[in-house]
Design a protein around this motif. Sequence first.
Motif, PDB file in Angstrom:
ATOM      1  N   GLU A  73      24.806  52.568  60.934  1.00  0.00           N
ATOM      2  CA  GLU A  73      24.461  52.123  62.289  1.00  0.00           C
ATOM      3  C   GLU A  73      24.559  50.611  62.437  1.00  0.00           C
ATOM      4  O   GLU A  73      24.996  50.105  63.484  1.00  0.00           O
ATOM      5  CB  GLU A  73      23.052  52.601  62.653  1.00  0.00           C
ATOM      6  CG  GLU A  73      22.938  54.110  62.841  1.00  0.00           C
ATOM      7  CD  GLU A  73      21.529  54.537  63.246  1.00  0.00           C
ATOM      8  OE1 GLU A  73      20.672  53.632  63.414  1.00  0.00           O
ATOM      9  OE2 GLU A  73      21.297  55.747  63.394  1.00  0.00           O
ATOM     10  N   SER A  74      24.169  49.875  61.409  1.00  0.00           N
ATOM     11  CA  SER A  74      24.203  48.419  61.517  1.00  0.00           C
ATOM     12  C   SER A  74      25.642  47.909  61.545  1.00  0.00           C
ATOM     13  O   SER A  74      25.955  46.952  62.271  1.00  0.00           O
ATOM     14  CB  SER A  74      23.438  47.777  60.351  1.00  0.00           C
ATOM     15  OG  SER A  74      24.047  48.090  59.107  1.00  0.00           O
ATOM     16  N   ARG A  75      26.534  48.540  60.785  1.00  0.00           N
ATOM     17  CA  ARG A  75      27.941  48.140  60.821  1.00  0.00           C
ATOM     18  C   ARG A  75      28.549  48.438  62.185  1.00  0.00           C
ATOM     19  O   ARG A  75      29.344  47.652  62.713  1.00  0.00           O
ATOM     20  CB  ARG A  75      28.725  48.851  59.726  1.00  0.00           C
ATOM     21  CG  ARG A  75      28.349  48.443  58.305  1.00  0.00           C
ATOM     22  CD  ARG A  75      29.183  49.205  57.272  1.00  0.00           C
ATOM     23  NE  ARG A  75      28.717  48.996  55.932  1.00  0.00           N
ATOM     24  CZ  ARG A  75      29.079  47.980  55.135  1.00  0.00           C
ATOM     25  NH1 ARG A  75      29.938  47.086  55.611  1.00  0.00           N
ATOM     26  NH2 ARG A  75      28.596  47.857  53.921  1.00  0.00           N
ATOM     27  N   ASN A 131      32.683  61.534  62.211  1.00  0.00           N
ATOM     28  CA  ASN A 131      32.423  60.103  62.047  1.00  0.00           C
ATOM     29  C   ASN A 131      33.022  59.299  63.195  1.00  0.00           C
ATOM     30  O   ASN A 131      32.425  58.328  63.682  1.00  0.00           O
ATOM     31  CB  ASN A 131      32.992  59.609  60.718  1.00  0.00           C
ATOM     32  CG  ASN A 131      32.168  60.084  59.525  1.00  0.00           C
ATOM     33  OD1 ASN A 131      31.067  60.620  59.692  1.00  0.00           O
ATOM     34  ND2 ASN A 131      32.691  59.876  58.335  1.00  0.00           N
ATOM     35  N   ILE A 132      34.201  59.690  63.647  1.00  0.00           N
ATOM     36  CA  ILE A 132      34.835  58.982  64.758  1.00  0.00           C
ATOM     37  C   ILE A 132      34.062  59.208  66.048  1.00  0.00           C
ATOM     38  O   ILE A 132      33.880  58.283  66.852  1.00  0.00           O
ATOM     39  CB  ILE A 132      36.313  59.397  64.882  1.00  0.00           C
ATOM     40  CG1 ILE A 132      37.126  58.699  63.783  1.00  0.00           C
ATOM     41  CG2 ILE A 132      36.866  59.080  66.271  1.00  0.00           C
ATOM     42  CD1 ILE A 132      38.579  59.052  63.750  1.00  0.00           C
ATOM     43  N   ARG A 133      33.560  60.425  66.265  1.00  0.00           N
ATOM     44  CA  ARG A 133      32.744  60.667  67.465  1.00  0.00           C
ATOM     45  C   ARG A 133      31.491  59.801  67.451  1.00  0.00           C
ATOM     46  O   ARG A 133      31.078  59.264  68.484  1.00  0.00           O
ATOM     47  CB  ARG A 133      32.362  62.143  67.554  1.00  0.00           C
ATOM     48  CG  ARG A 133      33.527  63.085  67.850  1.00  0.00           C
ATOM     49  CD  ARG A 133      33.026  64.480  68.163  1.00  0.00           C
ATOM     50  NE  ARG A 133      34.111  65.438  68.109  1.00  0.00           N
ATOM     51  CZ  ARG A 133      34.377  66.219  67.064  1.00  0.00           C
ATOM     52  NH1 ARG A 133      33.605  66.163  65.991  1.00  0.00           N
ATOM     53  NH2 ARG A 133      35.391  67.062  67.098  1.00  0.00           N
ATOM     54  N   ILE A 134      30.875  59.672  66.283  1.00  0.00           N
ATOM     55  CA  ILE A 134      29.683  58.822  66.164  1.00  0.00           C
ATOM     56  C   ILE A 134      30.037  57.383  66.511  1.00  0.00           C
ATOM     57  O   ILE A 134      29.311  56.698  67.248  1.00  0.00           O
ATOM     58  CB  ILE A 134      29.103  58.916  64.736  1.00  0.00           C
ATOM     59  CG1 ILE A 134      28.529  60.312  64.479  1.00  0.00           C
ATOM     60  CG2 ILE A 134      28.019  57.854  64.523  1.00  0.00           C
ATOM     61  CD1 ILE A 134      28.156  60.575  63.030  1.00  0.00           C
ATOM     62  N   ALA A 135      31.174  56.912  65.984  1.00  0.00           N
ATOM     63  CA  ALA A 135      31.600  55.540  66.256  1.00  0.00           C
ATOM     64  C   ALA A 135      31.931  55.351  67.731  1.00  0.00           C
ATOM     65  O   ALA A 135      31.540  54.337  68.345  1.00  0.00           O
ATOM     66  CB  ALA A 135      32.811  55.195  65.384  1.00  0.00           C
ATOM     67  N   GLN A 136      32.628  56.317  68.321  1.00  0.00           N
ATOM     68  CA  GLN A 136      32.981  56.202  69.739  1.00  0.00           C
ATOM     69  C   GLN A 136      31.741  56.092  70.613  1.00  0.00           C
ATOM     70  O   GLN A 136      31.717  55.332  71.585  1.00  0.00           O
ATOM     71  CB  GLN A 136      33.823  57.409  70.161  1.00  0.00           C
ATOM     72  CG  GLN A 136      35.240  57.402  69.609  1.00  0.00           C
ATOM     73  CD  GLN A 136      35.959  58.722  69.861  1.00  0.00           C
ATOM     74  OE1 GLN A 136      35.372  59.790  69.726  1.00  0.00           O
ATOM     75  NE2 GLN A 136      37.235  58.649  70.227  1.00  0.00           N
ATOM     76  N   ASP A 137      30.705  56.843  70.278  1.00  0.00           N
ATOM     77  CA  ASP A 137      29.469  56.815  71.067  1.00  0.00           C
ATOM     78  C   ASP A 137      28.752  55.473  70.944  1.00  0.00           C
ATOM     79  O   ASP A 137      28.005  55.080  71.850  1.00  0.00           O
ATOM     80  CB  ASP A 137      28.529  57.939  70.624  1.00  0.00           C
ATOM     81  CG  ASP A 137      29.022  59.317  71.040  1.00  0.00           C
ATOM     82  OD1 ASP A 137      29.898  59.386  71.930  1.00  0.00           O
ATOM     83  OD2 ASP A 137      28.556  60.321  70.458  1.00  0.00           O
ATOM     84  N   PRO A 142      37.064  51.473  73.886  1.00  0.00           N
ATOM     85  CA  PRO A 142      37.767  52.500  73.116  1.00  0.00           C
ATOM     86  C   PRO A 142      38.032  52.081  71.669  1.00  0.00           C
ATOM     87  O   PRO A 142      38.155  50.894  71.353  1.00  0.00           O
ATOM     88  CB  PRO A 142      39.083  52.674  73.884  1.00  0.00           C
ATOM     89  CG  PRO A 142      38.770  52.233  75.278  1.00  0.00           C
ATOM     90  CD  PRO A 142      37.783  51.128  75.127  1.00  0.00           C
ATOM     91  N   LEU A 143      38.141  53.085  70.820  1.00  0.00           N
ATOM     92  CA  LEU A 143      38.417  52.892  69.392  1.00  0.00           C
ATOM     93  C   LEU A 143      39.820  53.389  69.076  1.00  0.00           C
ATOM     94  O   LEU A 143      40.252  54.431  69.572  1.00  0.00           O
ATOM     95  CB  LEU A 143      37.394  53.683  68.564  1.00  0.00           C
ATOM     96  CG  LEU A 143      37.653  53.810  67.049  1.00  0.00           C
ATOM     97  CD1 LEU A 143      37.482  52.461  66.354  1.00  0.00           C
ATOM     98  CD2 LEU A 143      36.705  54.861  66.444  1.00  0.00           C
TER      99      LEU A 143
END
Length: 441
Positions: A73-75, A131-137, A142-143
């Motif tokens: 989360e911090s990253r 993992n990508i869905r978590i990052a996108q949220d 956009p990623l």
Amino acid sequence: MQRIERLGTGIGWRPEIAEAVEAMPGIDWVEAVAENVCPGHVPDSLLRLRERGVTVVPHGVSLGLGGAQRPDESRLADLAARAEALGSPLVTEHIAFVRAGGALTASQPLEAGHLLPVPRTRDALDVLCENIRIAQDALPVPLAVENIAALFSWPGEEMTEGQFLYELVERTGVHLLIDVANLHTNHVNRGEDPAKALGELPVEAIAYVHVAGGFERDGVWHDSHAHPVPRPVLDILADLASRVSPPGVLLERDENFPAPEELERELAEIRGTLATAPADGRTVRFLSGKAAQDTDPARQRLALAQAALLSALVAGTPAPEGFDRVRLKVQSRALCAKRADVVAKVAPELPEILGAAAYRPAFLSYAQCRPMTGGYRRDALDFAEHLLDSGGPGDAGVRRELERWWRERSGPTPPAAHPGARLVRAARYALHRGRPVLRSA
């Protein structure tokens, strides 16, 4: 899937060439390594470029979206803060893993210090999608994720790279950053056909394209980002541009920077390649639609596989069954060499204290038996401590200087201005760790 704005032609911004980049004609945008930009202290060069209307995109290298662990989360918060500080239209990361071990495997956490390939399996794809869905949220823009170069292949892969990326985009709606130099690298090292990969992957999802150089040694292509772009890489770029018009194309160079005129010549070659390969004008048609699923069993299996591989690469354990042992040795040596190079950059005092000729062999000897577990700055301190604990360096004056350097930096807080305060802090920290503080003259 959101459309990505047209970026144009750009270059990787690095502090070493910041002035040259500002003076280059026709630069539409730049990409900066996200971990090297502090949101509260954006380099003046990037601020000046932004004021001129040049787009800046942060490019992450440490998130490890292809790892078995969920994204930190911090990253993610740091990456989001950089995107906002730079006013970026998107952020990018890699389809790779960079660490393994830890709680999922009940083993020592290990750091690769490098981008390593994920297996093209259903387990790895399920984990990567979540993992990508978590990052996108967690990200405000956009990623896009990048295909990486690799020296070796995983045994038992179930998909080609194009098939893997196609399903990744279909399931998550993520954009792609396609590195044509990495396609060339995988052609040389893994026998993969770049044209076949381009024919299978969802080119309409491309946010932008990387172009970079490398070199071949003993039949292995090294994606160095320190050499001119070779003709085969430009040929792959032309093939891609004949299939779709990418919103942006960027020249990457990380080391061994040539004169600005040479970089401008390479940019002109890239523009010429794009101009002579008109695209077919396809439109975006990939959307996120598949529901998330429970990935815990897949994470456990992937964690064990990645930990076994990384342990073989950085800790000297036997190569897992099915891997090319020769290629793993090449990768292991490359990881050691990169550790030595990066530690010399983050702690330039070490080669100065030890001498350039003595630093590298001493570090490589240390790295072969001690994996990195806490990043490069921690690695520098651990290396110095290892040398001191093992009775080195032999020269008493060098030893005193190295001991002084280690004392000043090994505590939990930054060095205090007063030497006496630094000594007290270092002594407390050393006693806490159970090692004596050596006297200095």
